[in-house]
Design a protein around this motif. Structure first.
Motif, short mmCIF file in Angstrom:
data_model
loop_
_atom_site.label_atom_id
_atom_site.label_comp_id
_atom_site.label_asym_id
_atom_site.label_seq_id
_atom_site.Cartn_x
_atom_site.Cartn_y
_atom_site.Cartn_z
N GLY A 42 0.83 -1.20 0.00
CA GLY A 42 0.00 0.00 0.00
C GLY A 42 0.86 1.25 0.00
O GLY A 42 2.03 1.21 -0.36
N THR A 43 0.25 2.33 0.41
CA THR A 43 0.92 3.63 0.44
C THR A 43 0.90 4.17 1.87
O THR A 43 0.10 3.69 2.69
CB THR A 43 0.20 4.63 -0.48
N PRO A 44 1.73 5.16 2.17
CA PRO A 44 1.68 5.73 3.52
C PRO A 44 0.28 6.24 3.90
O PRO A 44 -0.11 6.14 5.06
CB PRO A 44 2.69 6.88 3.46
N LEU A 45 -0.46 6.75 2.95
CA LEU A 45 -1.81 7.23 3.24
C LEU A 45 -2.83 6.10 3.34
O LEU A 45 -3.88 6.25 3.96
CB LEU A 45 -2.27 8.23 2.18
N PHE A 46 -2.52 4.96 2.71
CA PHE A 46 -3.46 3.84 2.70
C PHE A 46 -2.70 2.52 2.76
O PHE A 46 -2.67 1.75 1.80
CB PHE A 46 -4.33 3.92 1.45
N CYS A 85 -1.56 -3.40 5.02
CA CYS A 85 -1.39 -4.42 6.05
C CYS A 85 -0.97 -3.72 7.34
O CYS A 85 -0.46 -2.60 7.31
CB CYS A 85 -0.39 -5.50 5.64
N GLY A 86 -1.20 -4.38 8.44
CA GLY A 86 -0.89 -3.79 9.74
C GLY A 86 0.58 -3.53 9.95
O GLY A 86 0.97 -2.54 10.58
N PHE A 87 1.43 -4.40 9.41
CA PHE A 87 2.87 -4.21 9.56
C PHE A 87 3.35 -2.97 8.80
O PHE A 87 4.17 -2.21 9.30
CB PHE A 87 3.63 -5.45 9.09
N SER A 88 2.81 -2.79 7.60
CA SER A 88 3.17 -1.60 6.83
C SER A 88 2.65 -0.35 7.53
O SER A 88 3.35 0.67 7.59
CB SER A 88 2.59 -1.69 5.41
N SER A 89 1.45 -0.43 8.07
CA SER A 89 0.89 0.71 8.80
C SER A 89 1.77 1.08 9.99
O SER A 89 2.05 2.26 10.24
CB SER A 89 -0.53 0.37 9.27
N GLU A 124 10.59 7.89 1.24
CA GLU A 124 9.87 7.46 0.05
C GLU A 124 9.32 6.07 0.32
O GLU A 124 9.84 5.35 1.18
CB GLU A 124 10.80 7.42 -1.16
N SER A 125 8.29 5.73 -0.39
CA SER A 125 7.74 4.39 -0.24
C SER A 125 7.61 3.74 -1.61
O SER A 125 7.57 4.44 -2.63
CB SER A 125 6.38 4.44 0.46
N PHE A 126 7.59 2.44 -1.60
CA PHE A 126 7.37 1.67 -2.82
C PHE A 126 6.30 0.65 -2.51
O PHE A 126 6.48 -0.19 -1.61
CB PHE A 126 8.67 0.96 -3.26
N ASP A 127 5.18 0.73 -3.23
CA ASP A 127 4.06 -0.18 -3.01
C ASP A 127 4.32 -1.47 -3.78
O ASP A 127 4.18 -1.51 -5.00
CB ASP A 127 2.76 0.48 -3.47
#
Length: 110
Positions: A23-27, A30-34, A48-51
């Protein structure tokens, strides 16, 4: 080196802090990514993030690249740090903040 490894290497080396996540930082998807996003936001660092859900080659390739089986994965100044559990342990011990300061990571834009 494969094309996907080159792609990952370019992303890792082009950003001071990059989070490979679902996902993305705004969405986050998964709970681990959140949790990983929340930790970085608490530290106030730009990242930066990579989905990986948008690129199945990278989704598998990042696991091979780091030899780490799970996602999210955090890289700081080109070095693999770990997944969300390691991030949480380091954050709670103050070590992740120290790492960001040591590596002179820029704060997040206001």
């Amino acid at each position: 080196m494969t094309d996907v490894n080159e792609k990952i290497k370019t992303v890792v080396n082009s950003n001071d802090v990059v989070l490979f996540m679902k996902g993305t930082p705004l969405f986050p998807q998964c709970g681990f990514s959140s949790r990983a996003v929340a930790i970085l936001e608490h530290l106030g660092v730009g990242f930066e993030s990579f989905d990986v859900l948008q690129d199945m080659e990278v989704r598998q390739g990042i696991k091979d690249y780091s030899d780490w089986p799970t996602i999210p994965q955090l890289y700081v100044k080109g070095e693999f740090v770990g997944g969300s559990d390691i991030m949480m342990e380091m954050y709670e011990a103050g070590e992740l903040g120290e790492l960001m300061a040591e590596k002179k990571v820029a704060p997040a834009a206001a």
